[in-house]
Design an enzyme around this catalytic site. Structure first.
Site, mmCIF file in Angstrom:
data_model
loop_
_atom_site.group_PDB
_atom_site.id
_atom_site.type_symbol
_atom_site.label_atom_id
_atom_site.label_comp_id
_atom_site.label_asym_id
_atom_site.label_seq_id
_atom_site.Cartn_x
_atom_site.Cartn_y
_atom_site.Cartn_z
ATOM 1 N N CYS A 71 -20.640 47.940 45.212
ATOM 2 C CA CYS A 71 -19.689 47.293 44.304
ATOM 3 C C CYS A 71 -19.039 46.114 45.014
ATOM 4 O O CYS A 71 -18.644 46.238 46.181
ATOM 5 C CB CYS A 71 -18.614 48.305 43.884
ATOM 6 N N LEU A 72 -18.941 44.992 44.328
ATOM 7 C CA LEU A 72 -18.333 43.801 44.941
ATOM 8 C C LEU A 72 -16.860 44.048 45.262
ATOM 9 O O LEU A 72 -16.271 43.335 46.065
ATOM 10 C CB LEU A 72 -18.484 42.602 44.000
ATOM 11 N N HIS A 84 -22.066 50.899 35.229
ATOM 12 C CA HIS A 84 -21.152 50.604 36.339
ATOM 13 C C HIS A 84 -20.077 49.604 35.890
ATOM 14 O O HIS A 84 -18.885 49.783 36.162
ATOM 15 C CB HIS A 84 -21.968 50.032 37.517
ATOM 16 N N GLU A 85 -20.512 48.559 35.158
ATOM 17 C CA GLU A 85 -19.549 47.524 34.726
ATOM 18 C C GLU A 85 -18.609 48.040 33.649
ATOM 19 O O GLU A 85 -17.417 47.715 33.642
ATOM 20 C CB GLU A 85 -20.290 46.281 34.208
ATOM 21 N N HIS A 105 -15.761 49.732 35.068
ATOM 22 C CA HIS A 105 -14.714 48.807 35.551
ATOM 23 C C HIS A 105 -13.730 48.466 34.427
ATOM 24 O O HIS A 105 -12.524 48.391 34.640
ATOM 25 C CB HIS A 105 -15.330 47.495 36.075
ATOM 26 N N GLN A 165 -12.517 42.973 37.671
ATOM 27 C CA GLN A 165 -12.677 42.704 39.099
ATOM 28 C C GLN A 165 -12.085 41.355 39.517
ATOM 29 O O GLN A 165 -11.824 41.132 40.701
ATOM 30 C CB GLN A 165 -14.150 42.742 39.486
ATOM 31 N N GLY A 208 -23.888 42.085 38.705
ATOM 32 C CA GLY A 208 -23.008 42.325 37.570
ATOM 33 C C GLY A 208 -21.590 42.025 38.002
ATOM 34 O O GLY A 208 -21.289 42.008 39.193
#
Ligand code: K2U
Ligand code: ZN
Length: 173
Positions: free
Chosen positions: A95-96, A137-138, A141, A54, A49
């Site tokens: 998480c990226l 999660h996204e 963000h 991000q 994702g």
């Protein structure tokens, strides 16, 4: 058309990750180009994702692909949760934007989300399992929230110190 380059992914504790994204006004060529850049970035980073926040783009846009074959792209524009299960489960998340850190986060096990797709068509996604976790999660963000905010202040400070040191070392190399 040549494939775009992956975009740089902001790393915690970069303050830009705390920006609240604005709704997408029109799903046009500009958004469709951004969607393509985000998929290239997500697949390159081996994520399942990626939220626009991000990559320092502050509009309500998420790309996801939880498939094994990495061939089921999902675009959520201006997503809103219309239903979330009372049942919650704690799962291990990464998480990226927080490289190398994994920890438990409690999420609803199932969610129903209404959003626009890449053509600007309204759609409803009923998700459970990893897809439900990823969507939650996204969407965090897009609200300027990173999963480490669910952890204890002690854990969060240790993560902040570790990542700031890693970023300093990387600049030195
Ligand atoms: O940084 C991101 O937002 C991508 C996230 C998405 C995600 C986090 C937790 C749980 C599910 C999805 C990840 O970095 S993608 C990497 C990953 C892959 C498989 C399972 C968990 C995390
Ligand atoms: Zn993330």
């Amino acid at each position: 058309m040549s494939k775009p380059e992956p975009l740089p992914i902001l790393c915690f504790p970069d303050p830009r990750l705390r920006t609240v994204a604005q709704p997408v006004a029109v799903v046009d060529e500009r958004i469709q180009q951004q969607i393509e850049r985000m998929f290239v970035t997500m697949y390159d980073a081996k994520g399942i994702g990626l939220a626009a926040t991000q990559v320092d783009w502050h509009e309500r846009l998420i790309v996801i692909d939880v498939s094994e074959e990495r061939n089921e792209p999902l675009v959520l524009i201006n997503p809103e949760v219309v239903w979330a299960s009372d049942e919650k489960r704690k799962g291990e998340e990464g998480c990226l934007s927080v490289p190398g850190i994994y920890d438990g986060v409690e999420r609803s096990v199932a969610v129903k989300v209404r959003a626009l797709d890449e053509k600007g068509q309204s759609r409803t996604v009923e998700a459970e399992g990893l897809l439900a976790v990823c969507i939650q999660h996204e969407m965090d963000h897009l609200m300027g929230k990173v999963f480490v905010e669910y952890l204890s202040p002690l854990k969060r400070d240790r993560i902040k110190t570790k990542l700031l040191k890693a970023q300093r070392d990387a600049e030195r190399d």
